[in-house]
Write a protein that holds these residues in place. Sequence first.
Motif, short mmCIF file in Angstrom:
data_model
loop_
_atom_site.label_atom_id
_atom_site.label_comp_id
_atom_site.label_asym_id
_atom_site.label_seq_id
_atom_site.Cartn_x
_atom_site.Cartn_y
_atom_site.Cartn_z
N LEU A 1 -63.78 62.49 -13.35
CA LEU A 1 -62.51 62.17 -12.68
C LEU A 1 -61.32 62.06 -13.63
CD1 LEU A 1 -63.44 59.62 -9.88
CD2 LEU A 1 -62.99 62.07 -9.70
N ILE A 2 -61.56 62.13 -14.95
CA ILE A 2 -60.42 62.03 -15.86
C ILE A 2 -60.19 63.41 -16.49
CG2 ILE A 2 -59.52 60.96 -17.96
CD1 ILE A 2 -61.26 58.53 -17.22
N PRO A 3 -59.11 64.06 -16.15
CA PRO A 3 -58.88 65.43 -16.63
C PRO A 3 -58.37 65.44 -18.06
CG PRO A 3 -57.14 64.77 -15.12
CD PRO A 3 -58.04 63.58 -15.28
N LEU B 1 -80.66 57.05 -7.97
CA LEU B 1 -80.20 58.33 -7.42
C LEU B 1 -78.71 58.51 -7.70
CD1 LEU B 1 -81.76 60.43 -5.82
CD2 LEU B 1 -81.06 59.32 -3.72
N ALA B 2 -77.94 57.43 -7.54
CA ALA B 2 -76.50 57.52 -7.79
C ALA B 2 -76.22 57.79 -9.27
CB ALA B 2 -75.82 56.22 -7.34
N LEU B 3 -76.91 57.05 -10.15
CA LEU B 3 -76.62 57.16 -11.58
C LEU B 3 -77.03 58.51 -12.15
CD1 LEU B 3 -77.50 53.61 -12.95
CD2 LEU B 3 -75.25 54.62 -12.61
N ASN C 1 -77.16 61.32 -10.76
CA ASN C 1 -76.18 62.34 -10.38
C ASN C 1 -74.84 62.12 -11.06
OD1 ASN C 1 -77.44 64.26 -8.44
ND2 ASN C 1 -78.04 62.33 -7.50
N LEU C 2 -74.50 60.84 -11.29
CA LEU C 2 -73.27 60.54 -12.03
C LEU C 2 -73.37 61.11 -13.46
CD1 LEU C 2 -70.54 59.01 -12.16
CD2 LEU C 2 -71.82 57.05 -13.00
N GLN D 1 -75.19 63.62 -14.39
CA GLN D 1 -75.13 65.07 -14.34
C GLN D 1 -73.68 65.53 -14.20
OE1 GLN D 1 -77.38 66.99 -11.24
NE2 GLN D 1 -77.09 69.01 -12.15
N TRP D 2 -72.94 64.79 -13.40
CA TRP D 2 -71.51 65.04 -13.24
C TRP D 2 -70.83 64.90 -14.60
CZ3 TRP D 2 -68.36 61.47 -9.44
CH2 TRP D 2 -67.03 61.90 -9.43
N SER E 1 -59.07 70.40 -11.23
CA SER E 1 -58.92 69.77 -12.54
C SER E 1 -59.64 68.43 -12.59
CB SER E 1 -57.44 69.57 -12.87
OG SER E 1 -56.85 68.73 -11.89
N ILE E 2 -59.71 67.75 -11.44
CA ILE E 2 -60.39 66.46 -11.41
C ILE E 2 -61.87 66.63 -11.12
CG2 ILE E 2 -60.56 64.29 -10.14
CD1 ILE E 2 -57.57 64.31 -9.90
N MET E 3 -62.19 67.52 -10.19
CA MET E 3 -63.59 67.73 -9.87
C MET E 3 -63.89 69.21 -9.75
SD MET E 3 -65.85 66.13 -6.83
CE MET E 3 -65.42 64.46 -7.19
N VAL F 1 -69.51 70.33 -10.02
CA VAL F 1 -70.00 68.96 -9.95
C VAL F 1 -69.97 68.41 -8.53
CG1 VAL F 1 -69.28 68.53 -12.31
CG2 VAL F 1 -67.82 67.81 -10.43
N PRO G 1 -73.67 67.20 -7.55
CA PRO G 1 -74.04 65.85 -8.03
C PRO G 1 -73.18 64.75 -7.44
CG PRO G 1 -73.33 67.25 -9.86
CD PRO G 1 -73.46 68.12 -8.67
N PHE G 2 -71.88 65.05 -7.21
CA PHE G 2 -71.01 64.04 -6.61
C PHE G 2 -71.52 63.64 -5.23
CE2 PHE G 2 -67.43 63.45 -3.61
CZ PHE G 2 -66.98 62.23 -4.06
N MET H 1 -74.66 61.69 -5.49
CA MET H 1 -74.38 60.34 -5.96
C MET H 1 -74.03 59.46 -4.75
SD MET H 1 -71.51 59.20 -8.69
CE MET H 1 -70.27 58.65 -7.55
#
Lengths: 356, 324, 279
Positions: free
Chosen positions: A114-116, A170-172, A174-175, A177-178, B283-285, B289, B292-293, B296
Amino acid sequence: MITKPDTRLLKAVALLLVAATAFVIASLVLGGDHAAATTVDPVVAPANTPKSQLVVQGLINGTVFGILLALAAVGLSLIYGTTGLSNFAHGEQVTFGAVLTYFLTTKSDVSLPLIPAQFNIGLPLPIAAIVAIIIAGGTGWLQDKLLWGPLRRRRIAALQQMIVSIGLSLALVNLFQWWVGGERYRLTTSIDSRLTFGDYYIGRQTLLSVVIALIALAGVAFFLLRTRLGRATRAIADNPALASASGIRVDGIIRLVWVMAAALAALGGILLALYENGLSFDQGARLLLLMFAAVTLGGLGQAFGALVGALVIGIVTEVSTVVVAPDMKYASALVILIVVLLIRPQGILGRAERVG
Amino acid sequence: MDLLIDALGESFAPATAAFAIAAIGLNFHFGLTGLLNMGQAGFMLLGMYGYAISIRNGLPIWAAILIAMGTAIVFGAILGWPTLKLKGDYLSIVTIAAAEIVRYAGRSQTFVNLTGASVGIRGNEYKGPFEDLSPFPDERITVLWWTYHGSASNSWWLRLVAWTFVGLMLLVFWRLSRSPWGRVLKGIREDEDAVRSLGKNVYWYKMQALIIGGVIGALGGVIWSLGNSVQPDSMGRATTFWIWTLLLLGGAATVFGPVVGSIVFWTALSLVKGLAKLFIPESIMPSTVIEPFALMLVGVTLMLLVIFRPQGLLGNKKELAFHA
Amino acid sequence: MPDPTIVAGIDPVPGVAKPDAILVADGVKRRFGGLTAVDVAHFEVQRNTITALIGPNGAGKSTFFNLLTGFDQAQEGTGTFDGQPLRGMPPAKVARAGMVRTFQLTKALEGMSVMENMRLGAQDQPGENFFTAFVPPLWRAREREITEQAHELLHRFKLYEKRDDSAGSLSGGQRKLLEMARALMSKPTMVMLDEPMAGVNPALTESLLDHIIELKEEGMTVLFVEHDMHMVRRISDWVAVMAQGKLIAEGPAGSVMQNEAVQDAYLGAHHDTDLGEDL
């Protein structure tokens, strides 16, 4: 949890030795065609190596793996012992240590979800590892503060909490992997030089990892056996109501256990990433079952049981490659788990439970 | 608009039906009996192998289905034998381990001639006989806003059969859960020792529940494999956790919970992915992804459900299925 | 009311043989690690009596109870119930043989209705078989009989009005009553009650005592564990006393408390225990 270091530890070690010996003999007798298949694994000797030598090398590798696995798993056991929770998200704590260390140490550009923006931190590995372990400990504190503590206060059943931990896992995963994507990364680019003794070898870096792991495990043992807080922890594991009634701050201790568990898991994750020469978003998820197997084998909630169980699992995993294909080695560890549960359901160190 | 149509299309997709069936199986385990089976994906995978390998070796469909079911019976019996006498956590750890053993064995080179190792078994090796039975034409057919093939793979024919199976399994669950047999299982869920003291062989009933739920899971696997291919890694732990999520979402111990859960789960997942693609800037996602989002969010949903609404959409708070 | 005639002529010594024993235990030992929780040389229960099993905390009463009902297995010893050997018999089989128990911590099946609790207690319901369950005509008739029997018992235990409520909504005392009524659904020959009066308010205690006496009047044998000596004295024909895992005394309720070993055991453990006597 552990009680006085009585004869059970001796019995367990004896049982372990018998099991290992039996396994080695079985491997020697049965180890037929599969020795050839092991050449797939780059660290294993050429196909014409005698089986006995493969077994001994497997024992060495297995002991190393077992010790590192024990380090990663001891927190799982401590949490089960004090709270009754089978924490399925523990694997992600292991991954977190490795991934965060990579994030802090790599020379490549990295980013956060989420941080570009791109970062390039590039800390030296030891410093990155220490920072990662401290931050990981902080996540343990935060998790207990925000999630598990409130759930305990609401008296949510342990099994219900277990499913919450599955959701968290499951959440973590995937987080992660993201965060880092699906590739495999290495914590260090240097190649581990080998110490050889005759036909056998061990990596220098691996040896250092083992020493660090053993010091950490000895630290945990010292904490549990010799410090006031450690004794309080064991008291909670034995009987939470009684411990609370005798003035022990149960919630504070449990929070400490969470911090320790998360920090130890992170350290385990870093050392395992070095040992396996790579890390990925699902590193801990793949190890989770082996950790559960180790903890269950040792007896759920027995801190030293985790060590004994992890050694069994580590050795079985590595030595089994003499008999079965390497891509089945985790499966053989899980088979051992089921077999041991058949023979001794309370685990190697566990106490037979009193019914009614 | 396309987004909505796609998402609604998911609601009756074969995969949705397959997961609904697997969840009905899990409902026998967890909803009725309180068993923590964390290896439902293993039962599905065994069903898939049993069916695909049988067909590939020239057996008729009915025999292949019987073999798929038989594999699940054997697997359930082997799993249940050591663990059904132990505490609940042990069953969960052993079932998850056993399911992983099945997957490791399936993807291992050791059995490559049987299972195709990690590549798996391609659809055209086993889908033929089923698709030949299709009464629909061999072409793409549009009904309302959706266009699928009449008979091949992800087809209208498969949709018809899959949802018929769902109906059948619902009937089985409805009949059994309202019978004296189901009453014994519910008693075991509440308190094993009480049921034991009333002269019921608790171990044997738990075994029956584990096996019947596993067999239904295997049938779900067969349906799933007819819309996809047999690939061991598609039936990993995450799959089991999704089945749990959608069962708890719909409501454990209710008749329609698994079906409602599966429909809501897959529709919502498709919607979330579509919306994320549409509204969150690259740019953000990045699009890579989004998967996975979305997954999640599945994990977060599972957590929130269990904490705040364990009875799910349809469940009854009084018949809460969690017992320590 | 205790009936001295049933047990007249039986010597008040521990392990004494009874003329018509329904339950016999012999040489039963149960150890947990180094601790011997139960070590009963010989014990018999006379048919169609109310026998109380008492003793200070930690005497091993509940463990002995678990051993007799198959919920725990002894390392040594044998037992028979109505002539059948008990050794190694699983709890469900013990129950089907006619010896049904209740629990100290009531085990009402809270998520189920009172009526479903009752129905679960019945035996010989063919619908409890997996395959038969699919075909209601095979089990509907038996279900009606069971329901009728349940109605009768619920009337008797004053729970009829609650029949459709969930068992979780009952009070502690009502749950005890439900558990007892549910046990009776199987038409047992012997009822084992583990602290039936614990946590029950005084108003319900009276009716519970009456119910226990009724069981005897209907020809059943009752063995119960109890702490409250007043209750024990009011209903039991015979009292057996355990201390530190051993059977230390037996005798009619009126006289057994005068036994020196019993007084020692109680006073040694708790100086303030009310022995239910007007000393």
